[in-house]
Design a protein around this motif. Structure first.
Motif, PDB file in Angstrom:
ATOM      1  N   PHE A  30      44.179   9.286 -26.146  1.00  0.00           N
ATOM      2  CA  PHE A  30      42.911   9.789 -25.605  1.00  0.00           C
ATOM      3  C   PHE A  30      43.244  10.749 -24.457  1.00  0.00           C
ATOM      4  O   PHE A  30      43.851  10.353 -23.466  1.00  0.00           O
ATOM      5  CB  PHE A  30      42.069   8.608 -25.110  1.00  0.00           C
ATOM      6  N   HIS A  31      42.856  12.008 -24.630  1.00  0.00           N
ATOM      7  CA  HIS A  31      43.177  13.051 -23.664  1.00  0.00           C
ATOM      8  C   HIS A  31      41.934  13.347 -22.801  1.00  0.00           C
ATOM      9  O   HIS A  31      40.916  13.810 -23.323  1.00  0.00           O
ATOM     10  CB  HIS A  31      43.629  14.335 -24.356  1.00  0.00           C
ATOM     11  N   SER A  32      42.030  13.074 -21.534  1.00  0.00           N
ATOM     12  CA  SER A  32      40.902  13.297 -20.613  1.00  0.00           C
ATOM     13  C   SER A  32      41.385  14.034 -19.362  1.00  0.00           C
ATOM     14  O   SER A  32      42.463  13.732 -18.826  1.00  0.00           O
ATOM     15  CB  SER A  32      40.260  11.974 -20.218  1.00  0.00           C
ATOM     16  N   THR A  33      40.589  14.997 -18.938  1.00  0.00           N
ATOM     17  CA  THR A  33      40.873  15.703 -17.679  1.00  0.00           C
ATOM     18  C   THR A  33      39.851  15.355 -16.608  1.00  0.00           C
ATOM     19  O   THR A  33      39.687  16.082 -15.639  1.00  0.00           O
ATOM     20  CB  THR A  33      40.861  17.231 -17.928  1.00  0.00           C
ATOM     21  N   GLY A  34      39.202  14.237 -16.814  1.00  0.00           N
ATOM     22  CA  GLY A  34      38.135  13.838 -15.886  1.00  0.00           C
ATOM     23  C   GLY A  34      36.844  13.706 -16.661  1.00  0.00           C
ATOM     24  O   GLY A  34      36.795  13.951 -17.872  1.00  0.00           O
ATOM     25  N   ALA A  82      39.832   7.198 -14.243  1.00  0.00           N
ATOM     26  CA  ALA A  82      39.406   6.389 -13.098  1.00  0.00           C
ATOM     27  C   ALA A  82      38.073   6.894 -12.557  1.00  0.00           C
ATOM     28  O   ALA A  82      37.881   8.096 -12.354  1.00  0.00           O
ATOM     29  CB  ALA A  82      40.470   6.423 -12.011  1.00  0.00           C
ATOM     30  N   GLY A  83      37.152   5.980 -12.344  1.00  0.00           N
ATOM     31  CA  GLY A  83      35.845   6.342 -11.816  1.00  0.00           C
ATOM     32  C   GLY A  83      34.888   6.901 -12.837  1.00  0.00           C
ATOM     33  O   GLY A  83      33.739   7.225 -12.502  1.00  0.00           O
ATOM     34  N   CYS A  84      35.300   7.041 -14.094  1.00  0.00           N
ATOM     35  CA  CYS A  84      34.432   7.585 -15.143  1.00  0.00           C
ATOM     36  C   CYS A  84      33.654   6.450 -15.810  1.00  0.00           C
ATOM     37  O   CYS A  84      34.245   5.461 -16.246  1.00  0.00           O
ATOM     38  CB  CYS A  84      35.250   8.316 -16.194  1.00  0.00           C
ATOM     39  N   THR A  85      32.357   6.591 -15.890  1.00  0.00           N
ATOM     40  CA  THR A  85      31.493   5.608 -16.546  1.00  0.00           C
ATOM     41  C   THR A  85      30.620   6.285 -17.585  1.00  0.00           C
ATOM     42  O   THR A  85      30.374   7.502 -17.517  1.00  0.00           O
ATOM     43  CB  THR A  85      30.611   4.870 -15.529  1.00  0.00           C
ATOM     44  N   VAL A  86      30.136   5.506 -18.544  1.00  0.00           N
ATOM     45  CA  VAL A  86      29.287   6.047 -19.611  1.00  0.00           C
ATOM     46  C   VAL A  86      28.178   5.060 -19.933  1.00  0.00           C
ATOM     47  O   VAL A  86      28.297   3.856 -19.697  1.00  0.00           O
ATOM     48  CB  VAL A  86      30.097   6.320 -20.894  1.00  0.00           C
ATOM     49  N   ALA A 122      37.498   3.309 -19.448  1.00  0.00           N
ATOM     50  CA  ALA A 122      38.636   2.453 -19.805  1.00  0.00           C
ATOM     51  C   ALA A 122      38.170   1.192 -20.519  1.00  0.00           C
ATOM     52  O   ALA A 122      38.850   0.700 -21.442  1.00  0.00           O
ATOM     53  CB  ALA A 122      39.427   2.092 -18.552  1.00  0.00           C
ATOM     54  N   GLU A 123      37.024   0.653 -20.146  1.00  0.00           N
ATOM     55  CA  GLU A 123      36.507  -0.549 -20.801  1.00  0.00           C
ATOM     56  C   GLU A 123      36.118  -0.252 -22.242  1.00  0.00           C
ATOM     57  O   GLU A 123      36.334  -1.083 -23.146  1.00  0.00           O
ATOM     58  CB  GLU A 123      35.307  -1.071 -20.022  1.00  0.00           C
ATOM     59  N   SER A 168      45.520   7.774 -19.949  1.00  0.00           N
ATOM     60  CA  SER A 168      45.968   7.757 -18.561  1.00  0.00           C
ATOM     61  C   SER A 168      44.901   7.090 -17.706  1.00  0.00           C
ATOM     62  O   SER A 168      43.787   7.613 -17.585  1.00  0.00           O
ATOM     63  CB  SER A 168      46.209   9.186 -18.069  1.00  0.00           C
ATOM     64  N   PRO A 169      45.194   5.915 -17.119  1.00  0.00           N
ATOM     65  CA  PRO A 169      44.199   5.263 -16.255  1.00  0.00           C
ATOM     66  C   PRO A 169      43.735   6.168 -15.122  1.00  0.00           C
ATOM     67  O   PRO A 169      42.555   6.151 -14.747  1.00  0.00           O
ATOM     68  CB  PRO A 169      44.946   4.037 -15.729  1.00  0.00           C
TER      69      PRO A 169
END
Length: 337
Positions: A329-333, A291-295, A269-270, A286-287
């Motif tokens: 932005f489409h993310s499923t995790g 959520a909890g995803c880092t890179v 998200a950042e 979608s927050p």
């Protein structure tokens, strides 16, 4: 004169291929009109205005061998097209009327015409301090000193404008099909006669783009799309043949607010928020999905917004799409990287 012949006349005038008599006759009427299109008129109002235009055209028609009915067609067409200066055919004559021998009212002063017949860009400084950069095969036309207090120019071709801010006097750019209104900003208008679409691209500030009313015999007023507001890195694309106006992102959004673009175990998200800030683009996501995803990413080497998004998607297994100048932005995790 049949409507098709009238259309041909006005097209020849715009292209500069009229005979001298035809050109002088059209310009005698054209130069006497105020800037900007007229408001919608009632049937009685249109008839009264047609008669007034006919009186203006009577002296001019002596310069031509055409019958009176031909000039009545011209007056009627001018009314149907919204009084001409913004119409599809009269929107860009090749040359302004000759300078009068005596002082003339502001509305009747000759036009200043800047034509770029070179292979490079041509810089034009406008009366209010605004600047226009004309691309090759382009023409800009305006009243001396922006007579009447109106900051109005007429464009054929392509130009980049840097507009001096003046909240009391909006700056207006007319092409054959659209009018662009701003207070102070920088933007590009591309409207070559041969192209099927008119494009307005915004670099800074905000602009409002409105399609002009079609000429007689065209689409109904109800079918003309309403105005749209453009923000930086957005563009409006108008197809007059289909009466379609839509907003989208420019092909290569420019960097508006530089960011570090180095992310060490930072939330996805950042990263998305940094891209939104950097390019002024609305990126939706979608927050809960991120959520909890880092890179761990360094996006400094990716020159464009879309290149940065591609790297982020590869790192997270996500995708993105575009619609109406927005990115989703489409993310499923997240997947491990």
């Amino acid at each position: 004169m049949p409507p098709t012949e009238l259309q041909a006349l006005l097209h020849r005038y715009r292209e500069g291929t009229c005979t001298p008599a035809e050109m002088r006759a059209v310009e005698a009427w054209y130069a006497a009109q105020p800037d900007g299109p007229a408001p919608a008129l009632s049937a009685d109002g249109r008839e009264a205005l047609r008669r007034a235009l006919w009186q203006q055209l009577r002296p001019a028609r002596r310069l031509s061998s055409w019958p009176p009915a031909a000039w009545q067609w011209l007056a009627a067409a001018a009314v149907a097209a919204g009084l001409g200066v913004g119409s599809r055919w009269l929107g860009a004559p090749a040359a302004g009327p000759k300078a009068p021998r005596a002082a003339a009212p502001a509305a009747a002063r000759p036009w200043l015409v800047r034509q770029n017949a070179t292979a490079g860009a041509l810089a034009v400084r406008l009366p209010d301090g605004s600047r226009a950069t004309l691309r090759p095969a382009s023409q800009l036309r305006y009243r001396p000193g922006f007579a009447g207090g109106r900051r109005t120019v007429y464009l054929v071709g392509e130009a980049f404008f840097q507009v001096a801010h003046d909240a009391a006097r909006p700056f207006q750019v007319y092409t054959a099909d659209v009018v662009t209104r701003v207070l102070g900003t920088s933007f590009t208008v591309r409207a070559y006669p041969a192209q099927a679409e008119t494009v307005v691209q915004v670099r800074t500030g905000q602009v409002r783009v409105s399609p002009l009313r079609p000429a007689a015999g065209g689409a109904t007023a109800a079918a003309v799309p309403g105005p749209i507001l453009l923000l930086p890195n957005q563009q409006a694309v108008y197809a007059p043949a289909r009466q379609q106006l839509h907003r989208e992102l420019v092909a290569q959004p420019v960097l508006l607010a530089p960011q570090p673009f180095a992310f060490d175990n930072r939330p996805v998200a950042e990263v998305l928020e940094a891209l939104k800030t950097a390019y002024g683009v609305d990126i939706r996501y979608s927050p809960a999905a991120v959520a909890g995803c880092t890179v761990n990413l360094n996006l400094r080497r990716q020159a464009s917004l879309f290149a940065k998004l591609d790297v982020l998607c590869q790192a997270t297994g996500a995708t993105y799409s575009q619609a109406d100048a927005q990115i989703t932005f489409h993310s499923t995790g997240c997947q491990a990287i």
